[in-house]
Write an enzyme that holds these catalytic residues in place. Structure first.
Site, PDB file in Angstrom:
ATOM      1  N   CYS A 247       0.774  -1.253   0.000  1.00 40.13           N
ATOM      2  CA  CYS A 247       0.000   0.000   0.000  1.00 40.13           C
ATOM      3  C   CYS A 247       0.799   1.294   0.000  1.00 40.13           C
ATOM      4  CB  CYS A 247      -0.999  -0.032   1.130  1.00 40.13           C
ATOM      5  SG  CYS A 247      -2.281  -1.252   0.755  1.00 40.13           S
TER       6      CYS A 247
HETATM    7  P1  NAD Z   1      -5.637  -8.825  -2.296  1.00 38.31           P
HETATM    8  O1  NAD Z   1      -4.907  -8.956  -3.566  1.00 38.31           O
HETATM    9  O2  NAD Z   1      -5.096  -9.460  -1.059  1.00 38.31           O
HETATM   10  O3  NAD Z   1      -7.125  -9.415  -2.478  1.00 38.31           O
HETATM   11  C1  NAD Z   1      -7.987  -9.032  -3.506  1.00 38.31           C
HETATM   12  C2  NAD Z   1      -8.919 -10.202  -3.836  1.00 38.31           C
HETATM   13  O4  NAD Z   1      -9.873  -9.752  -4.810  1.00 38.31           O
HETATM   14  C3  NAD Z   1      -8.201 -11.404  -4.462  1.00 38.31           C
HETATM   15  O5  NAD Z   1      -8.512 -12.573  -3.732  1.00 38.31           O
HETATM   16  C4  NAD Z   1      -8.770 -11.460  -5.904  1.00 38.31           C
HETATM   17  O6  NAD Z   1      -8.882 -12.784  -6.400  1.00 38.31           O
HETATM   18  C5  NAD Z   1     -10.125 -10.813  -5.720  1.00 38.31           C
HETATM   19  N1  NAD Z   1     -10.738 -10.250  -6.928  1.00 38.31           N
HETATM   20  C6  NAD Z   1     -10.148  -9.554  -7.922  1.00 38.31           C
HETATM   21  N2  NAD Z   1     -11.071  -9.165  -8.824  1.00 38.31           N
HETATM   22  C7  NAD Z   1     -12.266  -9.629  -8.387  1.00 38.31           C
HETATM   23  C8  NAD Z   1     -13.608  -9.549  -8.878  1.00 38.31           C
HETATM   24  N3  NAD Z   1     -13.896  -8.884 -10.007  1.00 38.31           N
HETATM   25  N4  NAD Z   1     -14.576 -10.167  -8.177  1.00 38.31           N
HETATM   26  C9  NAD Z   1     -14.296 -10.846  -7.050  1.00 38.31           C
HETATM   27  N5  NAD Z   1     -13.054 -10.945  -6.533  1.00 38.31           N
HETATM   28  C10 NAD Z   1     -12.058 -10.334  -7.188  1.00 38.31           C
HETATM   29  O7  NAD Z   1      -5.854  -7.271  -2.073  1.00 38.31           O
HETATM   30  P2  NAD Z   1      -5.938  -6.477  -0.681  1.00 38.31           P
HETATM   31  O8  NAD Z   1      -4.571  -6.336  -0.113  1.00 38.31           O
HETATM   32  O9  NAD Z   1      -7.033  -7.042   0.149  1.00 38.31           O
HETATM   33  O10 NAD Z   1      -6.369  -5.035  -1.214  1.00 38.31           O
HETATM   34  C11 NAD Z   1      -7.674  -4.763  -1.676  1.00 38.31           C
HETATM   35  C12 NAD Z   1      -7.884  -3.256  -1.646  1.00 38.31           C
HETATM   36  O11 NAD Z   1      -7.825  -2.792  -0.294  1.00 38.31           O
HETATM   37  C13 NAD Z   1      -6.805  -2.447  -2.400  1.00 38.31           C
HETATM   38  O12 NAD Z   1      -7.411  -1.328  -2.977  1.00 38.31           O
HETATM   39  C14 NAD Z   1      -5.860  -2.018  -1.293  1.00 38.31           C
HETATM   40  O13 NAD Z   1      -5.163  -0.835  -1.614  1.00 38.31           O
HETATM   41  C15 NAD Z   1      -6.827  -1.771  -0.157  1.00 38.31           C
HETATM   42  N6  NAD Z   1      -6.246  -1.884   1.192  1.00 38.31           N
HETATM   43  C16 NAD Z   1      -5.373  -2.895   1.485  1.00 38.31           C
HETATM   44  C17 NAD Z   1      -4.865  -3.023   2.785  1.00 38.31           C
HETATM   45  C18 NAD Z   1      -3.889  -4.112   3.156  1.00 38.31           C
HETATM   46  O14 NAD Z   1      -3.353  -4.074   4.251  1.00 38.31           O
HETATM   47  N7  NAD Z   1      -3.628  -5.095   2.316  1.00 38.31           N
HETATM   48  C19 NAD Z   1      -5.295  -2.115   3.788  1.00 38.31           C
HETATM   49  C20 NAD Z   1      -6.207  -1.102   3.443  1.00 38.31           C
HETATM   50  C21 NAD Z   1      -6.682  -0.999   2.142  1.00 38.31           C
HETATM   51  C1  UGA Z   2      -0.381   0.623   6.038  1.00 39.51           C
HETATM   52  C2  UGA Z   2      -1.106   1.602   6.976  1.00 39.51           C
HETATM   53  O1  UGA Z   2      -0.438   1.630   8.236  1.00 39.51           O
HETATM   54  C3  UGA Z   2      -2.551   1.180   7.189  1.00 39.51           C
HETATM   55  O2  UGA Z   2      -3.230   2.151   7.986  1.00 39.51           O
HETATM   56  C4  UGA Z   2      -3.236   1.075   5.820  1.00 39.51           C
HETATM   57  O3  UGA Z   2      -4.563   0.628   5.955  1.00 39.51           O
HETATM   58  C5  UGA Z   2      -2.462   0.116   4.954  1.00 39.51           C
HETATM   59  O4  UGA Z   2      -1.082   0.555   4.818  1.00 39.51           O
HETATM   60  C6  UGA Z   2      -3.029   0.065   3.573  1.00 39.51           C
HETATM   61  O5  UGA Z   2      -3.573   1.028   3.087  1.00 39.51           O
HETATM   62  O6  UGA Z   2      -2.871  -1.013   3.017  1.00 39.51           O
HETATM   63  P1  UGA Z   2       0.695  -1.803   6.261  1.00 39.51           P
HETATM   64  O7  UGA Z   2       1.345  -1.470   4.974  1.00 39.51           O
HETATM   65  O8  UGA Z   2      -0.032  -3.091   6.376  1.00 39.51           O
HETATM   66  O9  UGA Z   2      -0.365  -0.653   6.659  1.00 39.51           O
HETATM   67  O10 UGA Z   2       1.788  -1.797   7.428  1.00 39.51           O
HETATM   68  P2  UGA Z   2       2.537  -0.631   8.245  1.00 39.51           P
HETATM   69  O11 UGA Z   2       2.622  -1.041   9.650  1.00 39.51           O
HETATM   70  O12 UGA Z   2       1.966   0.697   7.969  1.00 39.51           O
HETATM   71  O13 UGA Z   2       4.014  -0.710   7.619  1.00 39.51           O
HETATM   72  C7  UGA Z   2       4.279  -0.325   6.285  1.00 39.51           C
HETATM   73  C8  UGA Z   2       5.762  -0.306   6.044  1.00 39.51           C
HETATM   74  O14 UGA Z   2       6.365   0.790   6.735  1.00 39.51           O
HETATM   75  C9  UGA Z   2       6.507  -1.564   6.541  1.00 39.51           C
HETATM   76  O15 UGA Z   2       7.497  -1.921   5.610  1.00 39.51           O
HETATM   77  C10 UGA Z   2       7.129  -1.114   7.847  1.00 39.51           C
HETATM   78  O16 UGA Z   2       8.288  -1.833   8.188  1.00 39.51           O
HETATM   79  C11 UGA Z   2       7.460   0.336   7.522  1.00 39.51           C
HETATM   80  N1  UGA Z   2       7.554   1.183   8.724  1.00 39.51           N
HETATM   81  C12 UGA Z   2       6.478   1.383   9.523  1.00 39.51           C
HETATM   82  C13 UGA Z   2       8.763   1.815   9.010  1.00 39.51           C
HETATM   83  O17 UGA Z   2       9.768   1.653   8.286  1.00 39.51           O
HETATM   84  N2  UGA Z   2       8.824   2.631  10.108  1.00 39.51           N
HETATM   85  C14 UGA Z   2       7.762   2.848  10.923  1.00 39.51           C
HETATM   86  O18 UGA Z   2       7.903   3.615  11.902  1.00 39.51           O
HETATM   87  C15 UGA Z   2       6.567   2.208  10.625  1.00 39.51           C
END
Ligand code: NAD
Ligand code: UGA
Length: 429
Positions: free
Chosen positions: A266
Site C-alpha cells: 500500500c
Molecule cells: P488482495 O490482492 O489481497 O485481495 C484481492 C482479492 O480480490 C483477491 O482474492 C482477488 O482474487 C479478488 N478479486 C479480484 N477481482 C475480483 C472480482 N472482479 N470479483 C471478485 N473478486 C475479485 O488485495 P488487498 O490487499 O485485500 O487489497 C484490496 C484493496 O484494499 C486495495 O485497494 C488495497 O489498496 C486496499 N487496502 C489494502 C490493505 C492491506 O493491508 N492489504 C489495507 C487497506 C486498504
Molecule cells: C499501512 C497503513 O499503516 C494502514 O493504515 C493502511 O490501511 C495500509 O497501509 C493500507 O492502506 O494497506 P501496512 O502497509 O499493512 O499498513 O503496514 P505498516 O505497519 O503501515 O508498515 C508499512 C511499512 O512501513 C513496513 O514496511 C514497515 O516496516 C514500515 N515502517 C512502519 C517503518 O519503516 N517505520 C515505521 O515507523 C513504521
C-alpha cells in the site's frame, strides 16, 4: 445483518471476519476458485494473526461462507463491500479494471434482486473513482438508479497487515463518504458499537482521506530515515532522537522508526498514485516525490555500510527476515527483494530465513538457499543482515552469532537486544 464481500483477500477477508465477530453473517465472493475453496475449508490463503481462528469460529457459528456465485451472495445480503485490488500502473496511477469488473458484476446481480441494497467501496481508490467508474457500471448493469434503488458509500479501510483484525475491530475512526443521506445513515447504523468517532463526508473526500493518511505516514517514515542517515554520520542513535521528538503530542511517537524504508502493498502504491493524481490536476507533489526518492535509496544504505567493512564479493550473507514487516507472509514491495537482488549482483552467496515468508520469496528467488531457523542460516556465514523486525530475532544471542565464520552483523530494523549480542551495527544508529 447479512453482508457480502467481493474480493476475499487481506482486506475483504479481515473485514468480513471482523463483522462476523460483531455477530453479522457474511458471504465472501471471489473470482479465484482457490480463495473460495480455501475459505470454506477454513484455510486462509495468507498468514495473518487471528485470522485462521476467526475464520474457524465464524464458519462454526454459521456466520461465514464463500461462494463463486455472486447472485447468491447479493440476494442473501443487504450490504456488499467491494474489496478488490487497485494495483499500480506504470505511470503510478491505479488500474481500475478490477473495480470496473466487480461493479459491473455486482450491477448484474443487483438487477435480479428486489429491495434496497447498499454498495460500499472499501478498496483504496483515487478521488472520483467511485462516482465515475463504479457508479455508472452499477447503474448500467442493474438498470437501477443510485440513491433510489440502491445506496452507495465509500468507506476506506485503515487496517495494517500483521494486526489486521485487531485494527479492524478497534479503529481510531470510521470514515463514511456517502452518495446521499440514506446510504450514509444506513452504513453509520451498521457500524454502531465500534466505539470510535464516525466521520461523514462526501465520497471523494473519503477517497482522499485514505490516500492522505497513507502518504502522511509514509512521509513520517522517510523523514525519520533522512534524519537517521544524518544521525549515523554524527554518531547519534536516531531512535533516541525520535523518542524525544515523539514525546511532543503534536508529533506522536508512531511511525518514526528509521530503517530500510517502507514496503508493502500500500504505501509505495498509494503515494505513487497520489503523486500521479496531483500531477493530473496540476498540483506539485514535491514532498511526496522526495518521500518516494528517499525510500528507493534507503535499502541500499545497508549495502553501502556493509561495503565500508570490506569487499563483499564471494561473501556468504545470511538474511534474516524477508516479509515487508513482522507478523505477515507478505513480501509485496518488501525492501528484502531489492536488497537480495543487489547482493546477488554484487556476487554474494545469499542464504535466507523468515518464519513465514519463505514460500512466497522462493517463487521469486529460487536460486538462493533457504533455511528453517536463524541458527541454521547463520552457520558458517560471513555477514548477517536483519531486514524484518520478527520478535524471535530479539531472542538471538552471542551463541547464535558465534556460529558465523566471520561476525559482521548489520540490522536494518532495530530488533537485536544489545544485552544479548555485541558488536552489531544499525543502518541509522
Ligand atoms: P488482495 O490482492 O489481497 O485481495 C484481492 C482479492 O480480490 C483477491 O482474492 C482477488 O482474487 C479478488 N478479486 C479480484 N477481482 C475480483 C472480482 N472482479 N470479483 C471478485 N473478486 C475479485 O488485495 P488487498 O490487499 O485485500 O487489497 C484490496 C484493496 O484494499 C486495495 O485497494 C488495497 O489498496 C486496499 N487496502 C489494502 C490493505 C492491506 O493491508 N492489504 C489495507 C487497506 C486498504
Ligand atoms: C499501512 C497503513 O499503516 C494502514 O493504515 C493502511 O490501511 C495500509 O497501509 C493500507 O492502506 O494497506 P501496512 O502497509 O499493512 O499498513 O503496514 P505498516 O505497519 O503501515 O508498515 C508499512 C511499512 O512501513 C513496513 O514496511 C514497515 O516496516 C514500515 N515502517 C512502519 C517503518 O519503516 N517505520 C515505521 O515507523 C513504521
Amino acid at each position: 445483518m447479512k453482508i457480502s464481500v467481493i474480493g476475499a483477500g487481506y482486506v475483504g477477508l479481515c473485514t468480513g471476519l471482523g463483522f462476523a465477530k460483531k455477530g453479522h453473517s457474511v458471504i465472501f465472493h471471489d473470482v479465484s476458485r482457490d480463495v473460495v475453496e480455501r475459505i470454506n475449508r477454513m484455510e486462509p490463503a495468507f498468514y495473518e494473526p487471528m485470522v485462521e481462528d476467526a475464520l474457524k469460529e465464524a464458519v462454526a457459528k454459521r456466520l461465514a461462507e464463500a461462494s463463486e456465485d455472486l447472485d447468491y451472495a447479493v440476494s442473501n445480503s443487504e450490504i456488499t463491500f467491494i474489496c478488490v485490488p487497485t494495483p499500480p500502473k506504470s505511470d503510478g496511477s491505479i488500474d481500475v479494471a478490477y473495480i470496473r469488473e466487480a461493479s459491473a458484476a455486482l450491477g448484474k446481480a443487483l438487477s435480479k434482486k428486489k429491495g434496497y441494497h447498499l454498495v460500499v467501496m472499501k478498496s483504496t481508490v483515487l478521488p472520483e473513482t467511485t462516482e465515475r467508474i463504479a457508479l455508472p457500471a452499477l447503474e448500467k448493469n442493474s438498470n437501477k438508479v443510485c440513491g433510489r434503488d440502491f445506496g452507495l458509500c465509500m468507506n476506506p479501510e485503515f487496517l495494517r497487515e500483521g494486526s489486521a483484525l485487531e485494527d479492524f475491530l478497534r479503529p481510531d475512526r470510521i470514515v463514511i463518504g456517502s452518495f446521499d443521506q440514506r446510504s450514509g445513515d444506513f452504513l453509520e447504523g451498521f457500524y454502531k458499537g465500534f466505539g470510535c468517532p464516525i466521520l461523514r463526508t462526501s465520497i471523494k473526500t473519503a477517497e482522499m482521506i485514505k490516500y492522505v493518511s497513507n502518504a502522511f505516514l509514509a512521509t513520517k517514515i522517510s523523514f525519520s530515515n533522512e534524519i537517521g542517515n544524518a544521525c549515523k554520520k554524527m554518531g547519534i542513535d536516531v531512535y533516541d532522537v525520535m523518542k524525544g521528538v515523539g514525546m511532543d503530542k503534536r508529533i506522536s511517537p508512531h511511525f518514526l522508526n528509521a530503517g530500510i524504508g517502507f514496503g508493502g502493498s500500500c504505501f509505495p502504491k498509494d503515494v505513487s498514485a497520489l503523486i500521479s493524481k496531483s500531477r493530473d490536476v496540476d498540483a506539485q507533489p514535491l514532498i511526496m516525490e522526495s518521500v518516494m526518492e528517499i525510500n528507493r535509496e534507503q535499502p541500499f544504505k545497508l549495502i553501502e555500510l556493509l561495503k565500508k567493512k570490506g569487499p563483499i564479493r564471494g561473501k556468504s550473507v545470511s538474511v534474516l527476515g524477508l516479509a515487508f514487516k513482522a507478523d505477515t507472509d507478505d513480501i509485496r514491495e518488501a525492501p528484502s527483494l531489492r536488497i537480495v537482488e543487489r547482493l546477488m549482483q554484487e556476487g554474494c552467496e545469499v542464504r535466507v530465513y523468515d518464519p513465514k515468508a519463505m514460500g512466497k520469496f522462493r517463487e521469486k528467488f529460487p536460486q538462493i538457499s533457504y533455511f528453517h531457523s536463524s541458527r541454521d542460516c547463520l552457520k558458517g556465514s560471513d555477514v548477517c543482515i536483519i531486514l524484518t523486525e520478527w520478535s524471535e530475532f530479539r531472542d538471538l544471542g552471542e551463541n547464535d552469532f558465534n556460529l558465523m565464520r566471520n561476525k559482521v552483523i548489520i540490522e536494518g530494523r532495530k530488533v537485536l537486544n544489545p544485552s544479548k549480542v555485541r558488536g552489531f551495527e544499525g543502518i541509522c544508529w
